[in-house]
Motif scaffolding. Structure first.
Motif, PDB file in Angstrom:
ATOM      1  N   TYR A  21       0.842  -1.191   0.000  1.00 29.70           N
ATOM      2  CA  TYR A  21       0.000   0.000   0.000  1.00 29.70           C
ATOM      3  C   TYR A  21       0.874   1.236   0.000  1.00 29.70           C
ATOM      4  N   THR A  22       0.294   2.315  -0.501  1.00 32.05           N
ATOM      5  CA  THR A  22       0.939   3.622  -0.447  1.00 32.05           C
ATOM      6  C   THR A  22      -0.043   4.590   0.205  1.00 32.05           C
ATOM      7  N   HIS A  29       4.536  10.853   2.269  1.00 35.50           N
ATOM      8  CA  HIS A  29       4.520   9.739   1.315  1.00 35.50           C
ATOM      9  C   HIS A  29       5.006   8.517   2.078  1.00 35.50           C
ATOM     10  N   GLN A  31       5.038   4.156   2.024  1.00 36.78           N
ATOM     11  CA  GLN A  31       4.752   2.930   1.280  1.00 36.78           C
ATOM     12  C   GLN A  31       5.239   1.720   2.059  1.00 36.78           C
ATOM     13  N   GLN A 121       1.546   1.689  -8.796  1.00 34.68           N
ATOM     14  CA  GLN A 121       2.590   1.781  -7.774  1.00 34.68           C
ATOM     15  C   GLN A 121       2.428   0.660  -6.746  1.00 34.68           C
ATOM     16  N   ALA A 122       1.223   0.463  -6.247  1.00 35.59           N
ATOM     17  CA  ALA A 122       0.990  -0.625  -5.280  1.00 35.59           C
ATOM     18  C   ALA A 122       1.192  -1.977  -5.959  1.00 35.59           C
ATOM     19  N   LEU A 125       4.825  -2.752  -6.214  1.00 33.79           N
ATOM     20  CA  LEU A 125       5.377  -3.126  -4.912  1.00 33.79           C
ATOM     21  C   LEU A 125       5.037  -4.573  -4.562  1.00 33.79           C
TER      22      LEU A 125
END
Length: 146
Positions: A21-22, A29, A31, A121-122, A125
């Motif tokens: 998660y971000t 910010h 993450q 982005q998630a 990751l």
């Protein structure tokens, strides 16, 4: 306004899982990504991701802020918003129950379905966590068999 993106996945499904998660907004910010088990489903990982994100938001004392959580899981959104039922026999059901309890602690939380591309982005990751775990397992296997 705080924006959160969550994702989870397993290889294969079920298999080794990871979540990510971000959290962005109000000058921060944050993450996180981590493995979440060896015999888990994609849906379990998705629920673990949203639960862990909400726990972090609570730890950061952000329960009174306007927060939007984005996920690419239609199942997660449908069940947590009440338009889809959840079955207590499914492996992710305990995480569903936890998520429902955690949501009650927020005054301005909104859950939204988004595309995988907008959740990249998630998603990246999660892939990184899965790849790192696979590399660690391969290294362990090579070390064990040498």
């Amino acid at each position: 306004m705080i924006t959160v993106f969550v994702d989870g996945g397993a290889r294969p499904n079920p298999g080794k899982g990871a979540y990510a998660y971000t959290i962005d907004g109000e000058g921060m910010h944050y993450q996180c990504f981590a493995p979440c088990g060896d015999k888990v489903t994609n849906n379990q990982c998705e629920y673990i991701a949203i639960c862990e994100a909400m726990k972090t938001l609570i730890e950061l004392n952000l329960t009174e802020h306007n927060i939007t959580i984005f996920t690419d899981s239609q199942l997660l959104v449908g069940q947590l918003q009440g338009s889809w039922k959840s079955n207590s026999l499914l492996p992710y059901y305990p995480h569903y129950q936890t998520a429902k309890l955690l949501i009650k602690q927020f005054s301005g939380l909104t859950l939204r379905k988004t595309s995988r591309e907008k959740n990249s982005q998630a998603d990246n990751l999660v892939e990184e966590a899965l790849d790192t775990e696979e590399v660690a397992e391969e290294t362990k296997a090579k070390t064990t068999h040498s």
